[in-house]
Design a protein around this motif. Structure first.
Motif, PDB file in Angstrom:
ATOM      1  N   TYR A  50       3.603   4.653  -5.670  1.00 45.66           N
ATOM      2  CA  TYR A  50       2.307   5.251  -5.380  1.00 45.66           C
ATOM      3  C   TYR A  50       1.204   4.285  -5.790  1.00 45.66           C
ATOM      4  N   ILE A  51       0.265   4.092  -4.883  1.00 44.70           N
ATOM      5  CA  ILE A  51      -0.803   3.111  -5.066  1.00 44.70           C
ATOM      6  C   ILE A  51      -2.139   3.794  -4.833  1.00 44.70           C
ATOM      7  N   THR A  52      -3.137   3.407  -5.631  1.00 39.57           N
ATOM      8  CA  THR A  52      -4.504   3.878  -5.405  1.00 39.57           C
ATOM      9  C   THR A  52      -5.293   2.739  -4.794  1.00 39.57           C
ATOM     10  N   LEU A  53      -5.793   2.955  -3.588  1.00 41.03           N
ATOM     11  CA  LEU A  53      -6.578   1.956  -2.862  1.00 41.03           C
ATOM     12  C   LEU A  53      -8.029   2.415  -2.856  1.00 41.03           C
ATOM     13  N   ARG A  54      -8.909   1.581  -3.381  1.00 40.66           N
ATOM     14  CA  ARG A  54     -10.314   1.995  -3.467  1.00 40.66           C
ATOM     15  C   ARG A  54     -11.187   1.110  -2.575  1.00 40.66           C
ATOM     16  N   ASP A  55     -12.347   1.661  -2.228  1.00 44.09           N
ATOM     17  CA  ASP A  55     -13.301   0.917  -1.421  1.00 44.09           C
ATOM     18  C   ASP A  55     -13.879  -0.225  -2.245  1.00 44.09           C
ATOM     19  N   THR A  56     -14.195  -1.319  -1.588  1.00 43.22           N
ATOM     20  CA  THR A  56     -14.680  -2.499  -2.306  1.00 43.22           C
ATOM     21  C   THR A  56     -16.152  -2.422  -2.681  1.00 43.22           C
ATOM     22  N   SER A  57     -16.874  -1.448  -2.116  1.00 42.41           N
ATOM     23  CA  SER A  57     -18.310  -1.392  -2.399  1.00 42.41           C
ATOM     24  C   SER A  57     -18.815  -0.010  -2.733  1.00 42.41           C
ATOM     25  N   ALA A  58     -17.961   0.983  -2.759  1.00 43.49           N
ATOM     26  CA  ALA A  58     -18.398   2.342  -3.073  1.00 43.49           C
ATOM     27  C   ALA A  58     -17.283   3.058  -3.826  1.00 43.49           C
ATOM     28  N   GLU A  59     -17.676   4.201  -4.432  1.00 41.31           N
ATOM     29  CA  GLU A  59     -16.708   4.938  -5.243  1.00 41.31           C
ATOM     30  C   GLU A  59     -15.891   5.880  -4.365  1.00 41.31           C
ATOM     31  N   PHE A  60     -15.061   5.298  -3.519  1.00 43.57           N
ATOM     32  CA  PHE A  60     -14.127   6.055  -2.689  1.00 43.57           C
ATOM     33  C   PHE A  60     -12.734   5.469  -2.889  1.00 43.57           C
ATOM     34  N   SER A  61     -11.745   6.341  -2.848  1.00 43.36           N
ATOM     35  CA  SER A  61     -10.372   5.861  -2.995  1.00 43.36           C
ATOM     36  C   SER A  61      -9.435   6.745  -2.201  1.00 43.36           C
ATOM     37  N   VAL A  62      -8.248   6.249  -1.927  1.00 42.26           N
ATOM     38  CA  VAL A  62      -7.238   6.994  -1.207  1.00 42.26           C
ATOM     39  C   VAL A  62      -5.879   6.686  -1.824  1.00 42.26           C
ATOM     40  N   SER A  63      -5.023   7.698  -1.827  1.00 43.69           N
ATOM     41  CA  SER A  63      -3.662   7.514  -2.345  1.00 43.69           C
ATOM     42  C   SER A  63      -2.789   6.926  -1.254  1.00 43.69           C
ATOM     43  N   VAL A  64      -1.985   5.949  -1.627  1.00 45.29           N
ATOM     44  CA  VAL A  64      -1.097   5.280  -0.682  1.00 45.29           C
ATOM     45  C   VAL A  64       0.332   5.435  -1.195  1.00 45.29           C
ATOM     46  N   THR A  65       1.220   5.836  -0.306  1.00 44.08           N
ATOM     47  CA  THR A  65       2.643   5.947  -0.636  1.00 44.08           C
ATOM     48  C   THR A  65       3.405   4.897   0.162  1.00 44.08           C
TER      49      THR A  65
END
Length: 411
Positions: A50-65
């Motif tokens: 499980y990986i957390t991928l976040r936006d490079t310029s804002a506080e957004f993220s998504v879970s990656v499986t």
């Protein structure tokens, strides 16, 4: 998809809502997503990671499986900037959105860092970063070589801090370009000049902070190999604490900053003086304690009777020897008396049983000598003194000569 009509009287169930969202999301198909790896949660025993991928310029993220096997073959680390090929997925039971990733690639700075990491691993495999190759820095270098930018803050920091710590410190400074395509050849040339100088005992390569791109010259393979071949110890002082160019791995000592390099290369004179003063005080105190212990020991020894009167043991031994001699004399005298008594008793027995006593009672000893018996023999039978034998008769006060006239057997 038609609009879902709901009301307070006709609400939609959660499971229905989640299923509708799931159906909508999964119709998106595979998409490429760019972001920065914020967290990787994986274990070898897990089937999925499980990986957390976040936006490079804002506080957004998504879970990656993703598959743990795929992650092992193409590892990801925190801070990597990547593009991920994945299929959006919505887990209706948990109401959780995720991205099922099947492929990922480094992008931009991530690509750059990936190349640097590959180079680091290749050089490490050659043994260039082996800790056993690290050389110790001299305690007080005769001369310090400094490679840095002209008029840079790094140069001022190193010179000022080192001078404050040890005023007599001597530097040989070579200014070079520390950024861009021409930086590496100039730095290598300066390094070779300082390494060839027999007066230079240590070399500092220093530069202030900057972006990863700015610090690229200090991760160049040619520079890394040049440092590994240098015979003079090299200190890496590039950027700030988080910056880690490949020069840090091959250098004999890594300094967090140029100021830190000056502190690690030159001893602090004031601190050394304080240390000397402390050592002198500790030595004096230790010596005083030793003298006090020895004085106490001597006082204790001289207070003992044997040292107050050294002849006492001699007198005691003399009395002991005298007593032993007297006892030995007594034992010898008593033993002699016993032996004399024994001898007297034996003498009496000998006198009572000996020939003299027998002769004194009227007995005599007769010896006979004849033609057939030339040697005198004691007569115990009439056959020992045949007719004509010469007889010698011994009595208590002398002897009598006679001859055998006749013999008569006993009745």
């Amino acid at each position: 998809m038609s609009k879902l009509e709901t009301s307070a009287e006709k609400p939609v169930q959660v499971r229905r809502l989640n299923q509708l969202v799931k159906d909508y999301i999964e119709r998106l198909g595979q998409i490429w997503v760019e972001g920065e790896i914020a967290q990787v949660n994986s274990k070898p025993s897990w089937k999925l990671s499980y990986i957390t991928l976040r936006d490079t310029s804002a506080e957004f993220s998504v879970s990656v499986t993703c598959s743990t096997t795929a992650l092992r073959n193409n590892p990801l680390r925190n801070g990597d900037r990547v593009v991920v090929l994945g299929k959006p997925a919505f887990y209706a039971g948990r109401g959780q959105f995720s991205l099922w990733a099947t492929e990922w690639r480094p992008v931009g700075l991530g690509q750059l860092l990936a190349r640097l990491e590959q180079l680091r691993q290749a050089l490490a495999a050659e043994g260039l970063f082996d800790p056993r190759l690290k050389r110790p820095l001299p305690y007080l270098p005769n001369k310090i070589g400094l490679i840095t930018g002209r008029g840079s803050a790094a140069e001022r920091d190193v010179l000022s801090v080192a001078g404050a710590r040890w005023p007599e410190v001597d530097f040989r400074v070579i200014n070079t370009i520390v950024q861009g395509a021409k930086a590496v050849p100039e730095i290598i040339e300066a390094l070779e000049q300082l390494d060839a100088d027999p007066e230079v005992d240590v070399i500092i390569v220093a530069r202030g902070g900057g972006s990863v791109e700015d610090l690229l010259p200090f991760s160049d393979e040619a520079l890394i190999r040049a440092v590994s071949k240098a015979t003079t110890p090299v200190v890496s002082a590039i950027g700030h604490e988080p910056d880690t160019p490949l020069l840090d791995y091959v250098a004999d000592l890594r300094a967090a900053t140029p100021t830190d390099a000056a502190k690690k290369t030159v001893p602090d004179a004031a601190e050394e003086r304080r240390l000397i003063a402390q050592l002198r005080e500790r030595t004096s105190a230790s010596l005083r304690r030793w003298v006090d212990r020895e004085v106490a020991t001597l006082r204790d020894l001289t207070s003992r009777p044997v040292l107050r009167d050294p002849l006492t043991p001699i007198r005691v031994r003399e009395e002991f020897v005298t007593a032993q001699v007297d006892r030995l004399r007594f034992l010898i005298h008593r033993s002699l008396e016993r032996e004399e008594a024994v001898v007297s008793g034996l003498r009496g027995k000998v006198s009572a049983l000996g020939p003299s006593a027998t002769l004194a009672r009227g007995y005599a000893i007769v010896q006979a000598q004849s033609a057939t018996q030339p040697e005198p023999q004691i007569v115990t039978s009439i056959t020992d003194a045949p007719m004509g034998s010469q007889l010698r008769i011994r009595v208590s006060d002398g002897s009598i000569s006679a001859a055998t006239l006749a013999t008569k057997p006993a009745n």
